[in-house]
Scaffold this active site. Sequence first.
Site, mmCIF file in Angstrom:
data_model
loop_
_atom_site.group_PDB
_atom_site.id
_atom_site.type_symbol
_atom_site.label_atom_id
_atom_site.label_comp_id
_atom_site.label_asym_id
_atom_site.label_seq_id
_atom_site.Cartn_x
_atom_site.Cartn_y
_atom_site.Cartn_z
ATOM 1 N N THR A 14 39.848 41.930 44.170
ATOM 2 C CA THR A 14 41.321 42.016 44.227
ATOM 3 C C THR A 14 41.939 41.661 42.877
ATOM 4 O O THR A 14 42.989 42.203 42.520
ATOM 5 C CB THR A 14 41.933 41.122 45.330
ATOM 6 O OG1 THR A 14 41.650 39.749 45.049
ATOM 7 C CG2 THR A 14 41.401 41.498 46.700
ATOM 8 N N ASN A 15 41.320 40.776 42.121
ATOM 9 C CA ASN A 15 41.865 40.463 40.788
ATOM 10 C C ASN A 15 41.658 41.638 39.836
ATOM 11 O O ASN A 15 42.520 41.920 39.002
ATOM 12 C CB ASN A 15 41.257 39.178 40.234
ATOM 13 C CG ASN A 15 41.919 37.951 40.831
ATOM 14 O OD1 ASN A 15 43.048 37.616 40.459
ATOM 15 N ND2 ASN A 15 41.256 37.300 41.779
ATOM 16 N N LYS A 66 17.206 36.002 31.958
ATOM 17 C CA LYS A 66 18.667 36.064 31.871
ATOM 18 C C LYS A 66 19.078 36.818 30.607
ATOM 19 O O LYS A 66 20.038 37.579 30.592
ATOM 20 C CB LYS A 66 19.206 34.631 31.836
ATOM 21 C CG LYS A 66 20.696 34.525 31.748
ATOM 22 C CD LYS A 66 21.132 33.103 32.019
ATOM 23 C CE LYS A 66 22.627 32.995 32.075
ATOM 24 N NZ LYS A 66 23.105 32.045 33.050
ATOM 25 N N MET A 91 30.507 35.510 39.835
ATOM 26 C CA MET A 91 29.994 34.212 40.251
ATOM 27 C C MET A 91 28.645 33.905 39.590
ATOM 28 O O MET A 91 27.640 33.681 40.271
ATOM 29 C CB MET A 91 29.887 34.158 41.780
ATOM 30 C CG MET A 91 31.210 34.456 42.474
ATOM 31 S SD MET A 91 32.604 33.461 41.890
ATOM 32 C CE MET A 91 32.570 32.164 43.091
ATOM 33 N N ARG A 92 28.657 33.895 38.265
ATOM 34 C CA ARG A 92 27.411 33.670 37.535
ATOM 35 C C ARG A 92 27.752 32.980 36.216
ATOM 36 O O ARG A 92 28.725 33.375 35.556
ATOM 37 C CB ARG A 92 26.782 35.045 37.290
ATOM 38 C CG ARG A 92 25.361 35.056 36.857
ATOM 39 C CD ARG A 92 24.843 36.485 36.848
ATOM 40 N NE ARG A 92 24.504 36.965 38.180
ATOM 41 C CZ ARG A 92 23.411 36.592 38.851
ATOM 42 N NH1 ARG A 92 22.542 35.766 38.319
ATOM 43 N NH2 ARG A 92 23.195 37.052 40.052
ATOM 44 N N LEU A 93 26.971 31.971 35.847
ATOM 45 C CA LEU A 93 27.193 31.311 34.551
ATOM 46 C C LEU A 93 26.752 32.248 33.433
ATOM 47 O O LEU A 93 25.708 32.881 33.529
ATOM 48 C CB LEU A 93 26.369 30.024 34.464
ATOM 49 C CG LEU A 93 26.899 28.798 35.211
ATOM 50 C CD1 LEU A 93 25.958 27.618 34.974
ATOM 51 C CD2 LEU A 93 28.311 28.461 34.771
ATOM 52 N N ASN A 108 38.158 33.595 32.090
ATOM 53 C CA ASN A 108 37.870 33.513 33.531
ATOM 54 C C ASN A 108 39.112 33.055 34.284
ATOM 55 O O ASN A 108 39.982 32.386 33.712
ATOM 56 C CB ASN A 108 36.741 32.489 33.752
ATOM 57 C CG ASN A 108 36.346 32.361 35.211
ATOM 58 O OD1 ASN A 108 36.222 33.356 35.929
ATOM 59 N ND2 ASN A 108 36.149 31.131 35.680
ATOM 60 N N HIS A 110 40.066 30.804 37.775
ATOM 61 C CA HIS A 110 39.460 29.888 38.746
ATOM 62 C C HIS A 110 40.543 29.440 39.733
ATOM 63 O O HIS A 110 41.654 29.087 39.316
ATOM 64 C CB HIS A 110 38.867 28.678 38.012
ATOM 65 C CG HIS A 110 38.134 27.756 38.936
ATOM 66 N ND1 HIS A 110 36.920 28.092 39.504
ATOM 67 C CD2 HIS A 110 38.470 26.544 39.439
ATOM 68 C CE1 HIS A 110 36.535 27.107 40.294
ATOM 69 N NE2 HIS A 110 37.457 26.157 40.274
HETATM 70 C C1 GAR Z 1 39.075 34.521 43.062
HETATM 71 O O1 GAR Z 1 39.760 33.608 43.883
HETATM 72 C C2 GAR Z 1 38.610 33.844 41.786
HETATM 73 O O2 GAR Z 1 39.513 32.889 41.297
HETATM 74 C C3 GAR Z 1 37.336 33.191 42.259
HETATM 75 O O3 GAR Z 1 36.730 34.177 43.057
HETATM 76 C C4 GAR Z 1 37.755 34.924 43.717
HETATM 77 C C5 GAR Z 1 37.462 36.400 43.540
HETATM 78 O O4 GAR Z 1 38.330 37.201 44.294
HETATM 79 N N1 GAR Z 1 36.506 32.783 41.155
HETATM 80 C C6 GAR Z 1 35.823 31.646 41.107
HETATM 81 O O5 GAR Z 1 35.764 30.864 42.041
HETATM 82 C C7 GAR Z 1 35.103 31.377 39.780
HETATM 83 N N2 GAR Z 1 34.592 30.053 39.722
HETATM 84 P P1 GAR Z 1 38.413 38.752 44.015
HETATM 85 O O6 GAR Z 1 36.977 39.293 43.974
HETATM 86 O O7 GAR Z 1 39.172 39.317 45.177
HETATM 87 O O8 GAR Z 1 39.113 38.977 42.705
#
Ligand code: GAR
Length: 189
Positions: A14-15, A66, A91-93, A108, A110
């Site tokens: 969604t972002n 990696k 979701m990966r460092l 990023n 958060h």
């Molecule tokens: C979002 O809330 C983002 O901030 C979070 O994952 C979600 C992804 O939503 N990211 C983290 O937690 C990073 N540590 P999306 O796939 O709908 O954009």
Amino acid sequence: MKHNIAVFASGNGTNFQAIKEAVDRGDIAANVTLMVCDQPGAAAIDRAEKAGVDTLVVSRKDYPTKRAFEEEIVAACKTHTIDFIFLAGYMRLLGKTLLEAYPHRIVNIHPALLPSFTGLDAIGQAFRKGVKITGVTVHYVDEGMDTGPIIAQAAVPVKDDDTIDTLEARIHETEHQLYPQTIAKMLAE
Ligand code: GAR
């Protein structure tokens, strides 16, 4: 000249969608040239394909190290002449290979007010802790987990009758405003 940007995602996307829509409206002076997704089958991939954005879908398990995994990603970014990378639920460092290829050019989002509630399930962590104000942070990425310099934050008050779901919905709404606005400012500088 417009910058070429890549968005990295692992889940719903969604972002990514909010960024792409802001670009299409002309609010961000950039081209969304590439989406990188490390989870085959993620909804983010569909969203990118529907939006006409090239996708690179890569599974970490298909690479011996990696470094090899990230080399493949960097190669795709170079092919697409990417200037900035925006992580959006990726979701990966990140390792040295990516960080050194794009120094100070990886950002990023958060779903908490860093430095509180790093890592997974930040919204749930904040809700269970009973904080009265949480929010969203946009920050540069370094080798730590959600530790790089902060670029922008927005507060989201927790209401007495909030459930995790209602709080999550407001956090996401806030993300979808803050991330495109922040990117627009960064790329206008
Ligand atoms: C979002 O809330 C983002 O901030 C979070 O994952 C979600 C992804 O939503 N990211 C983290 O937690 C990073 N540590 P999306 O796939 O709908 O954009």
